[in-house]
Design a protein around this motif. Structure first.
Motif, mmCIF file in Angstrom:
data_model
loop_
_atom_site.group_PDB
_atom_site.id
_atom_site.type_symbol
_atom_site.label_atom_id
_atom_site.label_comp_id
_atom_site.label_asym_id
_atom_site.label_seq_id
_atom_site.Cartn_x
_atom_site.Cartn_y
_atom_site.Cartn_z
ATOM 1 N N LEU A 21 -112.569 -2.915 -17.614
ATOM 2 C CA LEU A 21 -112.866 -2.093 -18.875
ATOM 3 C C LEU A 21 -113.380 -0.469 -18.266
ATOM 4 C CD1 LEU A 21 -115.266 -4.271 -20.729
ATOM 5 C CD2 LEU A 21 -112.871 -3.790 -21.326
ATOM 6 N N GLU A 22 -112.799 0.295 -19.091
ATOM 7 C CA GLU A 22 -113.344 1.597 -18.834
ATOM 8 C C GLU A 22 -114.681 1.518 -19.562
ATOM 9 O OE1 GLU A 22 -111.078 5.630 -19.210
ATOM 10 O OE2 GLU A 22 -109.911 4.166 -18.572
ATOM 11 N N LEU A 23 -115.684 1.840 -19.228
ATOM 12 C CA LEU A 23 -117.037 2.190 -20.178
ATOM 13 C C LEU A 23 -116.633 3.104 -21.329
ATOM 14 C CD1 LEU A 23 -119.826 1.486 -17.577
ATOM 15 C CD2 LEU A 23 -119.068 -0.024 -19.208
ATOM 16 N N GLU A 24 -116.528 4.210 -20.848
ATOM 17 C CA GLU A 24 -116.177 5.360 -21.966
ATOM 18 C C GLU A 24 -115.611 4.876 -22.976
ATOM 19 O OE1 GLU A 24 -115.118 5.755 -18.564
ATOM 20 O OE2 GLU A 24 -117.266 6.021 -18.010
ATOM 21 N N GLN A 25 -114.315 4.290 -22.765
ATOM 22 C CA GLN A 25 -113.500 3.971 -23.801
ATOM 23 C C GLN A 25 -114.192 2.682 -24.832
ATOM 24 O OE1 GLN A 25 -109.686 2.614 -22.982
ATOM 25 N NE2 GLN A 25 -108.670 4.464 -22.275
ATOM 26 N N GLU A 26 -115.092 1.962 -24.126
ATOM 27 C CA GLU A 26 -115.626 1.091 -25.132
ATOM 28 C C GLU A 26 -116.748 1.782 -26.052
ATOM 29 O OE1 GLU A 26 -114.665 -1.986 -25.101
ATOM 30 O OE2 GLU A 26 -113.067 -1.317 -23.803
ATOM 31 N N LEU A 44 -113.379 1.084 -12.751
ATOM 32 C CA LEU A 44 -113.349 -0.057 -14.016
ATOM 33 C C LEU A 44 -114.623 -0.919 -13.728
ATOM 34 C CD1 LEU A 44 -109.609 -0.531 -14.213
ATOM 35 C CD2 LEU A 44 -110.829 1.077 -15.494
ATOM 36 N N VAL A 45 -114.913 -1.634 -14.946
ATOM 37 C CA VAL A 45 -116.110 -2.462 -14.723
ATOM 38 C C VAL A 45 -115.498 -3.884 -15.276
ATOM 39 C CG1 VAL A 45 -118.183 -3.325 -15.868
ATOM 40 C CG2 VAL A 45 -117.783 -0.862 -15.382
ATOM 41 N N ASN A 46 -115.476 -4.795 -14.661
ATOM 42 C CA ASN A 46 -115.176 -6.096 -14.974
ATOM 43 C C ASN A 46 -116.146 -6.938 -15.869
ATOM 44 O OD1 ASN A 46 -113.288 -8.257 -14.987
ATOM 45 N ND2 ASN A 46 -114.273 -9.253 -13.180
#
Ligand SMILES: Nc1nc2c(ncn2[C@@H]2O[C@H](COP(=O)(O)OP(=O)(O)OP(=O)(O)O)[C@@H](O)[C@H]2O)c(=O)[nH]1
Ligand SMILES: [Mg+2]
Lengths: 422, 231
Positions: free
Chosen positions: A279-284, A311-313
């Motif tokens: 995930l891209e934190l900013e998008q979340e 990215l973060v898993n």
């Protein structure tokens, strides 16, 4: 809001609901060790529930004591052996079992109330927990089976905690549903209205087309053209032809908006699943913001200070919930036109993302406790006190840290730090 | 919601002492515990209190038996009066078969009485009970104190509602039994309607009340009637 009522306070109980095997057997065994030939507890129908040693009677009849719950007999304690020796043992044992029963009953009743009274303040829960512990301690002096009881109670409290977390999730889903309904209404509204207009246009076009077919059947060309011109005007075709593409475009836009909202929502729909994604934190964060857009007060300003980060898993649903809770909190405390500032950065500790608001900030006195379960500054009924706890738990489950502090300009800032991932 | 088990011949009834904080609900139960015969009642169970304020509830059970063999257990509860324990109040109020509303007679408590009464109406509804069909008795407690609402004013407020009102001084026990008696009388009527206590079980209203109100032995047997009801 209709709170679920799961227990009836004071519903009737039997002996078996109240005493566990692990608690009673050591007591009966202790009686036998001290000289009784047998000790047992019978239910109200006289059936043996628990027993230690032989129930044989060497001539003399066994000692019997009625076990009472709320003053009503619910069973019998029976101890056999030499009467002179066994009588005082029976009395003592009877006393201990009665205390055990009363304590257990109180514990059950208070636990029931705990489960019901989830909004009770943190202070009181702590208080009554402590006083439960005090009465527990009294009992420890009488019985060896404390360990099992403590475990049991811890389990009960964990259950309450788990229930509360679930409730918080449900509350978030509820808020979400309200926000989404609002969001969906607008595009759906104009799609419906456009379709209505298009329907009217189509009937006008149909009328004209019918006319053309009719006329193509024989009249002179000049007359026909004149009539068509007239019909064109009557049916307002110039306007219609101009408006149609716009309506269609608008409706397609609306449909896309609906689609995107539904996409965003999907992010939340798998809260308990274990699906991981890069995930891209900013998008979340943006996603949570969009879902909350109906709740943002008018005039809200948002500052973003983002740089592209690794990215973060993680489970997307949990990340959505995390941001949802933090932003909801900021919305809740805001007392003037809301300004939200987001920032991210990386350093040796890992990946950072901060969410700052311009609210009143957090009272330093309560700062150490804001992540505690049940802790809330909202009035009774307005918050479960679990929102920030859930956020904290989520970050924790990712191996990270969620911290809170006040910023110089006055508001509060929540900063999450996730360790670098290989 | 009367808990009746025809097969087991057992009936459990629940009455609740409701009212604002410190109005004397717990004191009412304490006095009943003292004044009534040991054979008819169980122990008084007081769940965690803090500085004498009820946090959970208190419970005093009573037992009696109808000539038919029907065993009746009547549980009297108090709720915590403090505003913030509303959820607990709701929990305790569930399935109540009758309510005693204990008001504090002091004039300065008027607002609290009103708010608590409104809270009772609201909570009855929330736990699915109808205000009109739940037996209710009102007690104006603390008649011994100065600065209290006058009998005329009480009459004016409650007279036309038809709800029985009793004055009491729970501190020394005056009016406590009378209040309880009035509630038992109303409670009986509701139960009798549903499971025919009189015709099927041979238990008359008078017996029902007299059994529960058997005075503790050692007592003169006289019930203190100084503070009679206004009914
Ligand atoms: N003077 C006077 N004091 C009373 C009377 N009845 C009760 N009290 C006192 O009022 C105080 C509160 O009584 P409680 O019975 O604990 O009140 P409560 O309604 O149970 O209060 P909560 O548990 O907080 O809801 C105690 O100090 C009692 O002694 C009365 O008739 N006269
Ligand atoms: Mg009390």
């Amino acid at each position: 809001m209709n709170q679920d009522i799961e227990f009836i306070v004071g519903s009737e109980r039997r002996l078996l609901d109240l005493i566990g095997r692990d608690e009673i057997i050591p007591l009966l065994a202790a009686a036998v060790r001290s000289g009784a030939s047998g000790a047992s507890v019978l239910d109200d129908a006289g059936e043996a529930l628990w027993q230690d040693g032989a129930d044989e009677i060497d001539g003399s009849s066994p000692q019997r004591r009625s076990l009472r719950l709320e003053g009503e007999p619910v069973g019998t304690l029976q101890v056999s052996g030499e009467p002179g020796l066994v009588r005082p043992i029976t009395d003592l044992l009877h006393e201990v079992i009665q205390i055990l029963m009363t304590n257990n009953l109180k514990r059950m009743l208070t636990t029931e109330i705990h489960t019901q009274v989830v909004r009770q303040s943190y202070e009181e829960l702590l208080e009554s927990h402590q006083s439960l512990e005090r009465s527990e301690r009294k009992y420890r002096e009488l019985s060896q089976s404390l360990d099992a009881q403590v475990k049991e109670r811890t389990r009960e409290l964990q259950l309450v905690h788990a229930k509360l977390l679930q409730q918080e999730k449900m509350a978030a889903v509820g808020q979400l549903a309200a926000g989404v309904a609002h969001e969906l209404n607008t595009p759906l509204g104009f799609i419906a209205s456009n379709l209505h207009s298009l329907g009217k246009y189509v009937s006008r076009l149909t009328a004209l087309l019918l006319r053309i077919r009719e006329q193509a059947g024989g009249k002179s060309g000049a007359l026909c053209a004149l009539d068509l011109e007239e019909q064109w005007r009557v049916q307002k075709l110039d306007f219609i032809l101009e408006d149609i593409p716009e309506l269609i475009e608008q409706s397609c836009d609306g449909a896309k908006r609906v689609q995107r909202i539904v996409e965003d929502l999907k992010g939340f729909s798998n809260l308990d699943g274990a699906t991981l994604a890069e995930l891209e934190l900013e998008q979340e964060l943006e996603r949570a913001l969009r879902v909350l857009s109906g709740k943002l007060p008018e005039g809200t300003r948002i500052h973003r200070n983002f740089e592209p980060l690794a990215l973060v898993n993680a489970n997307p649903a949990l990340i959505s919930q995390l941001f949802f809770n933090l932003i909801s909190n900021a919305i809740w405390v805001s007392d003037k036109p809301l300004v939200l500032s987001f920032r991210n950065w990386t350093d040796a500790a890992g990946l950072h993302l901060s969410i700052a608001d311009n609210g009143p900030g957090i009272d330093p006195a309560i700062l150490p406790r804001i992540f505690d379960p049940f802790f809330t500054t909202r009035d009774v009924g307005e918050g479960t006190g679990m929102g920030l706890t859930v956020a904290y738990d989520i970050v924790h489950s990712l191996g990270g840290i969620l911290s809170a502090y006040n910023v110089q300009s006055g508001g509060a800032c929540f900063e999450l730090c996730l360790p670098p991932q290989e | 919601m009367i808990e009746y088990d025809e097969f087991e011949k057992r009936l459990v009834l629940k009455v609740v002492y409701y009212g604002p904080a410190l109005s004397g609900k717990t004191t009412n139960l304490l006095r009943l515990h003292e004044l009534l015969a040991r054979e008819q009642r169980g122990d008084l169970m007081v769940l965690d209190t803090k500085d004498d304020r009820t946090i959970y509830f208190d419970l005093l059970p009573f037992f009696l038996q109808a000539p038919s063999g029907l065993k009746i257990k009547l549980k009297a509860y108090t709720v915590p009066g403090q505003v913030r324990h509303d959820a607990t109040r709701k929990a305790v109020l569930q399935r109540a078969d009758g309510v005693v509303f204990v008001a504090d007679s002091q004039l300065k408590e008027t607002t609290n009485n009103v708010e608590s009464f409104q809270n009772l109406e609201r909570n009855l509804k929330m736990v699915g009970l109808s205000f009109d069909s739940t037996p209710l008795v009102i007690q104006y407690n603390k008649r011994d104190l100065p600065g209290i609402v006058s009998t005329e004013d009480i009459d004016r407020v409650w007279g036309e509602t038809g709800i029985p009102v009793h004055r009491a001084c729970a501190l020394d026990g005056g009016g406590v039994l009378e209040t309880f008696r009035a509630l038992l009388g109303r409670l009986y009527l509701g139960v009798d309607e549903k499971i025919s206590l009189e015709s099927d079980h041979g238990l008359s209203r008078e017996d029902f009340i007299a059994q529960i109100l058997r005075p503790a032995s050692g007592d003169s047997g006289e019930i203190d009637l100084r503070e009679g009801g206004l009914e």
